[in-house]
Design a protein around this motif. Structure first.
Motif, mmCIF file in Angstrom:
data_model
loop_
_atom_site.group_PDB
_atom_site.id
_atom_site.type_symbol
_atom_site.label_atom_id
_atom_site.label_comp_id
_atom_site.label_asym_id
_atom_site.label_seq_id
_atom_site.Cartn_x
_atom_site.Cartn_y
_atom_site.Cartn_z
ATOM 1 N N GLU A 85 -14.141 3.137 1.932
ATOM 2 C CA GLU A 85 -13.756 4.515 1.631
ATOM 3 C C GLU A 85 -12.254 4.624 1.367
ATOM 4 O OE1 GLU A 85 -17.431 4.168 3.808
ATOM 5 O OE2 GLU A 85 -15.387 3.555 4.372
ATOM 6 N N SER A 86 -11.439 4.004 2.216
ATOM 7 C CA SER A 86 -9.993 4.085 2.014
ATOM 8 C C SER A 86 -9.569 3.289 0.786
ATOM 9 C CB SER A 86 -9.253 3.588 3.257
ATOM 10 O OG SER A 86 -9.553 2.224 3.525
ATOM 11 N N ALA A 87 -10.233 2.158 0.551
ATOM 12 C CA ALA A 87 -9.896 1.361 -0.625
ATOM 13 C C ALA A 87 -10.231 2.102 -1.917
ATOM 14 C CB ALA A 87 -10.641 0.026 -0.579
ATOM 15 N N HIS B 133 -3.724 -0.175 12.936
ATOM 16 C CA HIS B 133 -4.877 0.688 13.194
ATOM 17 C C HIS B 133 -6.170 0.114 12.632
ATOM 18 C CE1 HIS B 133 -2.072 3.681 14.651
ATOM 19 N NE2 HIS B 133 -1.386 3.576 13.533
ATOM 20 N N ARG B 134 -6.131 -1.135 12.200
ATOM 21 C CA ARG B 134 -7.338 -1.793 11.699
ATOM 22 C C ARG B 134 -7.546 -3.078 12.499
ATOM 23 N NH1 ARG B 134 -5.420 -1.877 5.437
ATOM 24 N NH2 ARG B 134 -5.311 0.383 5.089
ATOM 25 N N ALA C 93 -10.273 5.329 -2.419
ATOM 26 C CA ALA C 93 -9.266 6.369 -2.643
ATOM 27 C C ALA C 93 -7.961 5.762 -3.138
ATOM 28 C CB ALA C 93 -9.043 7.146 -1.343
ATOM 29 N N PHE C 94 -7.582 4.619 -2.570
ATOM 30 C CA PHE C 94 -6.368 3.910 -2.977
ATOM 31 C C PHE C 94 -6.453 3.516 -4.451
ATOM 32 C CE2 PHE C 94 -3.863 0.134 -3.656
ATOM 33 C CZ PHE C 94 -2.715 0.313 -2.910
ATOM 34 N N GLN D 27 -9.741 -3.580 4.399
ATOM 35 C CA GLN D 27 -9.906 -2.227 4.919
ATOM 36 C C GLN D 27 -11.309 -1.736 4.602
ATOM 37 O OE1 GLN D 27 -7.609 0.673 2.160
ATOM 38 N NE2 GLN D 27 -6.681 -1.361 1.824
ATOM 39 N N ASP E 170 -6.240 6.455 -6.853
ATOM 40 C CA ASP E 170 -4.885 6.977 -6.958
ATOM 41 C C ASP E 170 -4.034 6.133 -7.903
ATOM 42 O OD1 ASP E 170 -2.484 8.582 -5.773
ATOM 43 O OD2 ASP E 170 -1.917 6.486 -5.521
ATOM 44 N N ALA F 73 -0.555 0.235 8.666
ATOM 45 C CA ALA F 73 -1.999 0.290 8.448
ATOM 46 C C ALA F 73 -2.730 -0.719 9.308
ATOM 47 C CB ALA F 73 -2.303 0.059 6.969
ATOM 48 N N GLU G 196 0.809 -1.217 0.000
ATOM 49 C CA GLU G 196 0.000 0.000 0.000
ATOM 50 C C GLU G 196 0.843 1.268 0.000
ATOM 51 O OE1 GLU G 196 -2.948 0.025 3.075
ATOM 52 O OE2 GLU G 196 -3.661 -1.991 2.618
#
Length: 358
Positions: free
Chosen positions: A214-216, A292-293, A218-219, A211, A222, A289, A191
């Protein structure tokens, strides 16, 4: 939405377990007979792929068994007929010419079903205590970029002359060249910024850790805008751990049981867990990461949210597919029984939802 239909994979149990070490119905067993039977069962149940993770020692505990990834992958390639075999590899443990030669060989054994998953090392003892050594995080990716560039060309049957910072090859080629397709598929896990660059430059599929959507999203957005040259668009996969039952409340009860078993493991093996934390590379984006998950299972596991009734899990899988996830690499506990239940209850629901959306 992904242009590709959902594909289901299962983590090969080369570590001995995919979650709790003390689950009463899931022995810690990394033996070849169990992994062989598990993958043959997955193929029979209709799973599309399996990932054979690569470690020399078991990161959960050095006293635990750890099956070798590439000898297992070669044997699985010979025994199976349809399922894709993905062999993971850390670039620093083997020279690219040797790795490419092995990959082309397993590709031929499997009749065109072998893939390579390139992963950045995060657990230090495998490399440091063996004398191989571990480069700093970003430098590992700089080395990996040269390594994978060379491997991809060699697996394609090209003769390679390459003079880089780390690697030097002069008019080097492999024969026989691949006969089933241009080369094995290349997966990459990671990541970090260097991982994203490497995936865009060289990979066919990028694996995300479990995850939130939302974060996926954005990933994925990108990585998709990064230049690919003439290569087809990058595809995406994700690791997840399945907790599915007839109803959502029943699934939540099962999840709570998994958390209880996880707590029991930590209480019984606190020193082991503390040692593991000290042995990881703190610069690893995956490790940062996942700290925090909160999750159960490999590489983010339940953080992907595939917990609920059979209908709920199927709907969430289709939602993930709309975000761009094609391949779901799944963990289960108990392994064989829950994998069978998933194939009977969730996979048909996903196909039905795909057909309705089609």
């Amino acid at each position: 939405m992904s242009k590709h239909p959902v594909r289901f994979g299962v983590w090969a149990n080369v570590h001995g377990t995919l979650a709790s070490l003390s689950h009463p119905d899931d022995p810690v067993d990394a033996s070849w007979p169990r992994v062989r039977d598990q993958v043959l069962l997955a193929e029979k149940l209709g799973f599309d792929t399996t990932l054979v993770a690569q470690h020399t020692m078991n990161p959960v505990g050095e006293e635990l068994d750890q099956l070798d990834a590439w000898t297992a992958a070669a044997a699985l390639a010979a025994l199976t007929k349809k399922i894709e075999i993905i062999g993971a590899i850390k670039p620093s443990v083997i020279h690219p010419t040797i790795l490419a030669k092995q990959a082309v060989g397993i590709e031929e054994i499997s009749e065109g079903r072998f893939s390579v998953n390139v992963v950045n090392a995060w657990w230090k003892p495998d490399l440091e205590r063996s004398g191989i050594g571990m480069l700093p995080h970003d430098e590992r990716y700089a080395f990996g970029k040269e390594w994978l560039h060379v491997v991809a060309k060699l697996m394609s049957g090209e003769r390679v002359t390459y003079h880089g910072r780390y690697l030097k090859l002069d008019d080097f080629g492999l024969r026989p060249a691949p006969t089933r397709r241009s080369r094995p598929t290349i997966y990459i896990g990671g990541e970090s910024e260097p991982a994203r660059e490497l995936a865009a430059a060289e990979a066919d599929v990028l694996f995300l850790n479990g995850q939130a959507p939302e974060s996926a999203a954005a990933f994925i957005a990108d990585v998709r805008v990064r230049p690919r040259g003439t290569r087809p668009p990058l595809r995406f996969g994700m690791s997840a751990f399945i907790v599915a039952a007839k109803t959502d409340p029943e699934a939540e009860e099962l999840l709570e049981y998994h958390w209880q078993r996880n707590s029991a493991d930590k209480a019984a093996q606190g020193a082991l867990m503390e040692r593991l934390v000290r042995q990881v590379d703190e610069e690893s984006a995956m490790w940062k990461a996942l700290k925090h998950r909160p999750h159960i299972g490999p590489n983010g596991g339940t953080a992907a949210g595939l917990v609920g009734s059979f209908d709920t899990v199927a709907e969430r899988i289709v939602t993930w597919n709309r975000l761009g996830i094609e391949t779901f690499m799944l963990g289960f506990q108990p392994l064989e029984s829950d994998m069978t239940l998933f194939a009977a209850e969730v996979m048909p629901r996903v196909k039905r939802l795909e057909s309705l959306a089609g």
